[in-house]
Design a protein around this motif. Structure first.
Motif, PDB file in Angstrom:
ATOM      1  N   ASP A 112      77.270  -0.401  76.223  1.00 24.24           N
ATOM      2  CA  ASP A 112      77.887  -1.347  75.299  1.00 24.24           C
ATOM      3  C   ASP A 112      77.115  -1.384  73.974  1.00 24.24           C
ATOM      4  O   ASP A 112      77.352  -2.241  73.129  1.00 24.24           O
ATOM      5  N   MET A 161      76.690   0.250  70.601  1.00 24.96           N
ATOM      6  CA  MET A 161      77.493   1.122  69.753  1.00 24.96           C
ATOM      7  C   MET A 161      76.645   2.166  69.029  1.00 24.96           C
ATOM      8  O   MET A 161      77.128   3.265  68.724  1.00 24.96           O
ATOM      9  N   LEU A 176      76.337   4.864  71.617  1.00 29.27           N
ATOM     10  CA  LEU A 176      77.627   5.517  71.778  1.00 29.27           C
ATOM     11  C   LEU A 176      77.890   6.476  70.620  1.00 29.27           C
ATOM     12  O   LEU A 176      78.319   7.622  70.823  1.00 29.27           O
ATOM     13  N   TRP A 234      90.844   8.216  75.947  1.00 29.54           N
ATOM     14  CA  TRP A 234      89.533   8.009  76.559  1.00 29.54           C
ATOM     15  C   TRP A 234      89.698   7.624  78.027  1.00 29.54           C
ATOM     16  O   TRP A 234      90.793   7.357  78.510  1.00 29.54           O
ATOM     17  N   ASP A 272      83.605   7.093  78.417  1.00 30.16           N
ATOM     18  CA  ASP A 272      83.525   7.033  76.962  1.00 30.16           C
ATOM     19  C   ASP A 272      84.031   5.689  76.434  1.00 30.16           C
ATOM     20  O   ASP A 272      83.659   5.276  75.329  1.00 30.16           O
ATOM     21  N   TYR A 273      84.832   5.008  77.218  1.00 30.97           N
ATOM     22  CA  TYR A 273      85.197   3.625  76.912  1.00 30.97           C
ATOM     23  C   TYR A 273      83.944   2.753  76.868  1.00 30.97           C
ATOM     24  O   TYR A 273      83.788   1.901  75.991  1.00 30.97           O
ATOM     25  N   GLY A 274      83.041   2.999  77.840  1.00 29.38           N
ATOM     26  CA  GLY A 274      81.749   2.325  77.819  1.00 29.38           C
ATOM     27  C   GLY A 274      81.326   1.663  79.105  1.00 29.38           C
ATOM     28  O   GLY A 274      80.168   1.284  79.258  1.00 29.38           O
ATOM     29  N   LYS A 309      83.009  -5.044  74.722  1.00 31.88           N
ATOM     30  CA  LYS A 309      82.788  -4.251  73.515  1.00 31.88           C
ATOM     31  C   LYS A 309      83.937  -3.268  73.266  1.00 31.88           C
ATOM     32  O   LYS A 309      83.777  -2.276  72.546  1.00 31.88           O
ATOM     33  N   LYS A 310      85.102  -3.551  73.827  1.00 32.56           N
ATOM     34  CA  LYS A 310      86.194  -2.586  73.734  1.00 32.56           C
ATOM     35  C   LYS A 310      86.699  -2.398  72.304  1.00 32.56           C
ATOM     36  O   LYS A 310      87.088  -1.288  71.923  1.00 32.56           O
ATOM     37  N   SER A 335      84.118  -0.224  70.595  1.00 30.67           N
ATOM     38  CA  SER A 335      84.166   1.111  71.183  1.00 30.67           C
ATOM     39  C   SER A 335      85.390   1.881  70.693  1.00 30.67           C
ATOM     40  O   SER A 335      85.328   3.098  70.481  1.00 30.67           O
ATOM     41  N   GLU A 359      84.635   3.576  67.427  1.00 32.54           N
ATOM     42  CA  GLU A 359      83.766   4.744  67.589  1.00 32.54           C
ATOM     43  C   GLU A 359      84.563   5.930  68.137  1.00 32.54           C
ATOM     44  O   GLU A 359      84.367   7.077  67.703  1.00 32.54           O
TER      45      GLU A 359
END
Length: 349
Positions: free
Chosen positions: A80, A82, A85, A111, A115-117, A127-128, A131, A134
């Motif tokens: 989470d 960034m 990421l 995704w 990779d979504y997190g 944190k979508k 994310s 990014e």
């Protein structure tokens, strides 16, 4: 790469129906050939660790694809943070083989959880939104693209050629996906929710998909789902954990009368073809799973899939589909290192 036709990218979605012929399936280890030239060639894959060697980028480029489709888990981040990421996406973008592909082939896709997190993450990932930005940066999505302001990364890409058209319908199975039901009795990780409980796509994305399918005029409609739609008994993530969503999708395919629907999926670290007949559609619905690019389920020793056609492949591979608009044929192949064909399914629509 697309100098023989115009590629149009829209926000929207579509799916379809047409003529059925029994598919021809062959599992072989011959080398893929590139002639006669297909009217349109799509390559796709998933499960790619940015810090492991991917031996397939040169093979993908040699198939001369018109588009590369990421099927999810394009990197493995599970964070989470960034800044971390962003650094991992940069690491993937620095891979020479991937750079060579991007220089010659358009890149699109979706995704998945890594990779979504958040592993197996869904609607509650806090944190979508960050994310998503990014991910869109990694995909070189313009600042004025609708995905920059909408919730979720779903989108449509339409490719028009002199011979016909293909619409690629990219779904987001993460941003809106509600809770899974954990299996507390067996060794499986999840079991299906009670019928009608939960959603994968969410209301807004379902409404969008419905309109796109009903208004599609494409010869083929390719539905990109990061997780499998048909295989539903393995206990991992699948649309089968939301059986009412599977029924809703199949009904939409019938009602929309869209042509040539094919599902692309990943996530599983294995590759396989799944197929089902849908009343009201005169061709079988195929779910082509291709996974993974840098690592696979090497200890695979079998699992149930009532829809499977042919053998499971658990060697590193990518998926390839060659389309012929005149014959309405899709030639689907699982391709390994040195262009070895490890599975093949031909379907006429």
């Amino acid at each position: 790469m697309l100098n023989k036709y115009i590629a149009i990218c829209l926000l929207g979605l579509t799916i379809s129906c047409k003529t059925q012929k029994q598919p021809e399936l062959t599992a072989k280890t011959t080398v893929v050939t590139t002639s006669p030239k297909a009217d349109f060639t799509l390559a796709f894959g998933s499960c790619n660790k940015q810090d492991e060697v991917n031996l397939l980028w040169d093979d993908i480029l040699k198939t001369n694809p018109d588009v590369w489709v990421w099927g999810g888990d394009n990197i493995y981040a599970d964070t989470d943070n960034m800044r971390r990421l962003r650094a991992m996406y940069a690491q993937q973008n620095a891979v020479k083989g991937y750079q060579n592909l991007k220089a010659k082939v358009p890149v699109i896709g979706t995704w998945d959880d890594h990779d979504y997190g958040l592993n197996d993450g869904g609607v509650d990932f806090d944190k979508k939104k960050e994310s998503q930005q990014e991910f869109l940066d990694f995909m070189d999505v313009g600042k004025n693209d609708p995905r920059r302001t909408q919730e979720g990364v779903y989108t449509t890409h339409t490719y028009n050629t002199p011979q016909g058209s293909i619409k690629i319908l990219v779904l987001d199975t993460r941003y809106f996906r509600t809770d899974l039901t954990l299996d507390t009795e067996t060794k499986k990780r999840t079991i299906p929710n009670d019928y009608g409980v939960g959603t994968i796509l969410g209301t807004t994305q379902w409404n969008w998909l419905t309109e796109e399918l009903k208004n599609s005029t494409a010869d083929f409609n390719i539905l990109v789902s990061s997780i499998q739609i048909l295989s539903n008994e393995h206990g991992f993530e699948t649309w089968g954990n939301f059986p009412h969503e599977v029924d809703k999708l199949e009904k939409l395919i019938v009602d929309s009368k869209a042509k040539g629907v094919i599902i692309l999926s990943g996530d599983r670290h294995i590759s396989e073809f799944s197929k089902t007949e849908i009343a009201g559609v005169d061709y079988p619905l195929v779910d082509f799973t291709s996974s993974g690019l840098t690592h696979t389920y090497t200890k695979f020793n079998g699992e149930p899939n009532p829809f499977r056609v042919g053998d499971v492949v658990f060697t590193k591979s990518f998926g390839l589909i060659k389309f012929n608009f005149k014959t309405k044929e899709a030639q689907m192949q699982m391709i390994g290192n040195d262009l070895k064909v490890m599975g093949e399914l031909h379907q006429t629509y």
